[in-house]
Design an enzyme around this catalytic site. Sequence first.
Site, PDB file in Angstrom:
ATOM      1  N   HIS A  39      -3.058  -4.615  12.458  1.00  0.00           N
ATOM      2  CA  HIS A  39      -3.595  -4.314  11.221  1.00  0.00           C
ATOM      3  C   HIS A  39      -3.553  -3.254  10.560  1.00  0.00           C
ATOM      4  CE1 HIS A  39      -5.744  -7.017   7.825  1.00  0.00           C
ATOM      5  NE2 HIS A  39      -4.942  -6.032   7.222  1.00  0.00           N
TER       6      HIS A  39
ATOM      7  N   ARG B 162      -1.558 -11.985   5.472  1.00  0.00           N
ATOM      8  CA  ARG B 162      -2.614 -12.289   6.096  1.00  0.00           C
ATOM      9  C   ARG B 162      -2.473 -13.385   7.234  1.00  0.00           C
ATOM     10  NH1 ARG B 162      -4.902  -8.425   5.034  1.00  0.00           N
ATOM     11  NH2 ARG B 162      -6.940  -8.065   3.944  1.00  0.00           N
TER      12      ARG B 162
ATOM     13  N   GLU C  37      -8.390 -11.868  14.621  1.00  0.00           N
ATOM     14  CA  GLU C  37      -8.264 -10.385  15.056  1.00  0.00           C
ATOM     15  C   GLU C  37      -9.529  -9.589  15.601  1.00  0.00           C
ATOM     16  OE1 GLU C  37      -6.850  -8.387  11.646  1.00  0.00           O
ATOM     17  OE2 GLU C  37      -5.186  -9.805  10.927  1.00  0.00           O
TER      18      GLU C  37
END
Length: 307
Positions: free
Chosen positions: A273, A225, A254
């Site tokens: 991601h 993360r 993000e």
Amino acid sequence: FELERLGVHDSVEAVFPPAELADFLSELPADVTVVGDDEITDCDAIVTLEHRDAFLECSWIHSIQAGVDRFPFDEFEEHGVTLTNSTGIHDRTVGETVAGYLLAFSRRLHDHVADQQDRRWERPEWDEAFTLPGTTACVVGTGTLGTGVADVLGALGVRVIGVRRSGEPVPGFEEVYASDDLHEAIAEADFVVVTLPLTDETHHRFDADAFDAMAEDAYFVNVGRGSVVDEPALIDALEADALAGAALDVFETEPLPEESPLWEMDEVIVTPHCAAYTRDYFRDVGEIVRENVDRLGDDEQFYNQVV
Ligand code: NDP
């Protein structure tokens, strides 16, 4: 609770078509439909990517991701909402993605892809390319992701060591350090691979001191993360050539903001991601949901229960 209606929230669209999962689950002894925000409260259970406040009125929420740091655990508990996650399915996908990053760096593939955009024929310097056997990767987090990474890198001849809270041994890792000895563990690695969840304890675990502890010719990889890393400290280390480079799938914000210097660095690979993406994702998640619907019917404890 009685499961009458299970909704597949349309936020899963970012990872796979919601209808594929609804179809996969159509044999369940419940009404399974794709739902938008307006229909959440008509459901007893929801399978979702994102969080919505209306979930507090449901009995069971299943996250299609392993990471559940965006859900408010305390409020779920207060409202008697059960939360389950999708840990256990991302070992091979993330393992192969990380192997791809390491092969790109060692065989200089990211340089060639960049050069190709400009029709530039440029060979690496004689001492830039290398091979993976004989290198060491320190994988921080030895769960599903970490063991998947260890498995694929081990097959490529990389020596793999790990870090977890207890420091207890894990199959596939030549040595495992306790998290108190993190700096000692990462100091001996050519590649440091972060596969940690985001918790109060892991927040900014990779700060300026951690990057100082790493070798100057080591690469940093984060598939856990974003906020496990102090991103400005990482950018400083990269700009100061205190690291060889980085491959990053997750970020503090993000999508990664357009103005981030990470986009333009030659020795940085940015992926959006998607380290765990696979066309089988909906099936892998669907199996977990089916298992838990069975357990609900048998009055057994849920699999992968977080709250
Ligand atoms: P697991 O729960 O299987 O593994 C987490 C591991 O982290 C455990 O082995 C645990 O070991 C270790 N750990 C937890 N806290 C600490 C700590 N403070 N110090 C050292 N080790 C710690 O989860 P997964 O492997 O399935 O997923 C891990 C995370 O990766 C997810 O939470 C998610 O955020 C992220 N993820 C990212 C994806 C992507 O697309 N990039 C895809 C899937 C997951 P121990 O208990 O022994 O300490």
